[in-house]
Each structure stands twice: as structure tokens, then as C-alpha cells.
Design an enzyme around this catalytic site. Structure first.
Site, PDB file in Angstrom:
ATOM      1  N   ASP A 180      10.890 -61.661  48.108  1.00  0.00           N
ATOM      2  CA  ASP A 180      10.194 -61.314  46.879  1.00  0.00           C
ATOM      3  C   ASP A 180      10.814 -62.112  45.737  1.00  0.00           C
ATOM      4  OD1 ASP A 180      12.594 -59.899  46.871  1.00  0.00           O
ATOM      5  OD2 ASP A 180      11.743 -58.045  46.110  1.00  0.00           O
ATOM      6  N   TYR A 204      12.838 -63.605  42.494  1.00  0.00           N
ATOM      7  CA  TYR A 204      14.143 -63.321  41.909  1.00  0.00           C
ATOM      8  C   TYR A 204      13.977 -62.224  40.858  1.00  0.00           C
ATOM      9  CZ  TYR A 204      15.710 -67.868  43.801  1.00  0.00           C
ATOM     10  OH  TYR A 204      16.034 -68.934  44.609  1.00  0.00           O
ATOM     11  N   PHE A 211      12.051 -69.173  46.168  1.00  0.00           N
ATOM     12  CA  PHE A 211      13.330 -69.884  46.048  1.00  0.00           C
ATOM     13  C   PHE A 211      13.421 -70.786  44.813  1.00  0.00           C
ATOM     14  CE2 PHE A 211      12.934 -69.029  50.642  1.00  0.00           C
ATOM     15  CZ  PHE A 211      14.073 -68.257  50.813  1.00  0.00           C
ATOM     16  N   HIS A 231      19.195 -66.395  56.768  1.00  0.00           N
ATOM     17  CA  HIS A 231      18.743 -66.575  55.386  1.00  0.00           C
ATOM     18  C   HIS A 231      19.822 -67.313  54.592  1.00  0.00           C
ATOM     19  CE1 HIS A 231      17.406 -65.387  51.327  1.00  0.00           C
ATOM     20  NE2 HIS A 231      16.222 -65.190  51.887  1.00  0.00           N
TER      21      HIS A 231
END
Length: 222
Positions: A65, A67, A78, A184
Site C-alpha cells: 500500500d 507510503y 515504491f 521484500h
């Protein structure tokens, strides 16, 4: 409801069945704002990932989701705004990119990836400021899964990048699409399988195998 005004026509057609769900999401977001809770990203950026035509897509990178820090979320997973400090996950991505291909990310703005057909798709497209994961299970997952299935069913080269367990849970929706899988890039997990995974060269090798042009990952020269 989240606007489809700036969505590419092929994405708009693919997302048309999600209209009732988007309307419910819009009502939820209105309620959040009415309660004094800040919603990220800005309204005009919520659907930004669908501005580049689906026909141009070559790579799918799945995030979780946006930031939750105000100023960070820009509607692409990202990515942050040009000139904005890189969050820790993005710094780890930049480190792995350099180790993998020698290319440099000197800025956290990944719009040059999107311009080359990299779909930077979060599973959930909004978040409450300061509260990561706060808009999960409000309907976004159905919308983005519909988008992924439309992308998979489209003819053309495609590679999926699945960083972390949340992204990897989408594997059944990907059919025979080649995928690059690792931990991740979060500081909590990057040292447990993200660093050293060489995802960028793996994606480009798969694109070449499919007859497609590889991605130039590094920050473009001014």
C-alpha cells in the site's frame, strides 16, 4: 469515487466492472476525510498507475500500500516525488540495483520505470497518513486483482516481480507469466533474500527471451 478521468482507455475498459467497488471505496474515503483523517496519496494520484496504457506494459511490480508518511506517496508503488528523500525500502532497491546491474538510482522518482511499461501497482491504492495498512480490506484488493487479471490475459510480453509474501499470494492469478520472486526490500526482510536476488537482470533476461526490449533501470541523465 476514485476518478477514472486520467486512466488510459484500455485500463478504463478493463476496470469498468469494478465501478460499484470503486464507488464504495469512494464513500469510505469520503468518510475518512469527514472524520479528519488524511488520505494518501492526493486524489489526483490515486489511480496514477493506470495512466500509462496497459498495452505498453512489460513488467508488473507489486507493492502493498502507499507510503504512509505525508509527502511520500505518489500513486506508483515504491516511488516518491523527484528530489524527495528515499524511504528505506527504496534505498534497498537502489542498493540491489547497483549490485545487480551497476545502474544508479540517484533519485526516488521511478516514473521513468512507468514510462517504459513497468506497472508499479500497490495492492491497496490509498492509506491513512501515519497508519500503514489502514485501508486494507476496503475493496482495493478486488480492484487491483481485476487489473492484474486483465494484464495477464492481454497478449504481449510480461514479467511479474513479487517481493514479499503479500505479493507472492497473487501467484495463482498470474497463470504462466514468468515471475521474479524474493523477500521484500523492507529493512525487516531485505537481508533474508532480497539482497543478492538480482531481480533487475532477471527481469531483463526474461523480457529478451520474450522478444521485448529490456528496461533501463537507472536514473536517466538530465
Amino acid at each position: 469515487m476514485p476518478s477514472l478521468e486520467h486512466v488510459a482507455p484500455d485500463w478504463a475498459r478493463a476496470l469498468a466492472p469494478a465501478a460499484p467497488g470503486l464507488e464504495r471505496i469512494g464513500a469510505f474515503l469520503d468518510g475518512e476525510r469527514a472524520a479528519g483523517r488524511e488520505v494518501l496519496p492526493a486524489p489526483e494520484a490515486i489511480m496514477r498507475v493506470f495512466a500509462t496504457p496497459m498495452a505498453a506494459a512489460r513488467v508488473l511490480i507489486v507493492g502493498q500500500d502507499p507510503y504512509p508518511t505525508p509527502g511520500d506517496a505518489v500513486g506508483l508503488s515504491f516511488s516518491v516525488a523527484a528530489g524527495h528523500p528515499m524511504p528505506r525500502s527504496l534505498r534497498n532497491i537502489a542498493r540491489e540495483l547497483h549490485d545487480d546491474t551497476g545502474e544508479l538510482l540517484t533519485d526516488g522518482d521511478l516514473s521513468h520505470w512507468a514510462d517504459q511499461g513497468v506497472v508499479l501497482l500497490n495492492r491497496v491504492l490509498t492509506v491513512q497518513a501515519g497508519v500503514a495498512g489502514s485501508h486494507r480490506r476496503q475493496g482495493w484488493e478486488d480492484v487491483t486483482e481485476l487489473a492484474i487479471k486483465a494484464l495477464v490475459s492481454r497478449d504481449g510480453p510480461l514479467v511479474a516481480v513479487l517481493w514479499g509474501r503479500d505479493a507472492q499470494s497473487l501467484a495463482p492469478s498470474l497463470g504462466n507469466v514468468p515471475r521474479v520472486v524474493s523477500a521484500h526490500p523492507s529493512p525487516l526482510s531485505a537481508s533474508r533474500g532480497f539482497f543478492g536476488s538480482r531481480p533487475f537482470s532477471a527481469v531483463n533476461a526474461s523480457l529478451v527471451e520474450q522478444g521485448a526490449t529490456p528496461i533501463s533501470w537507472g536514473t536517466p541523465w538530465p
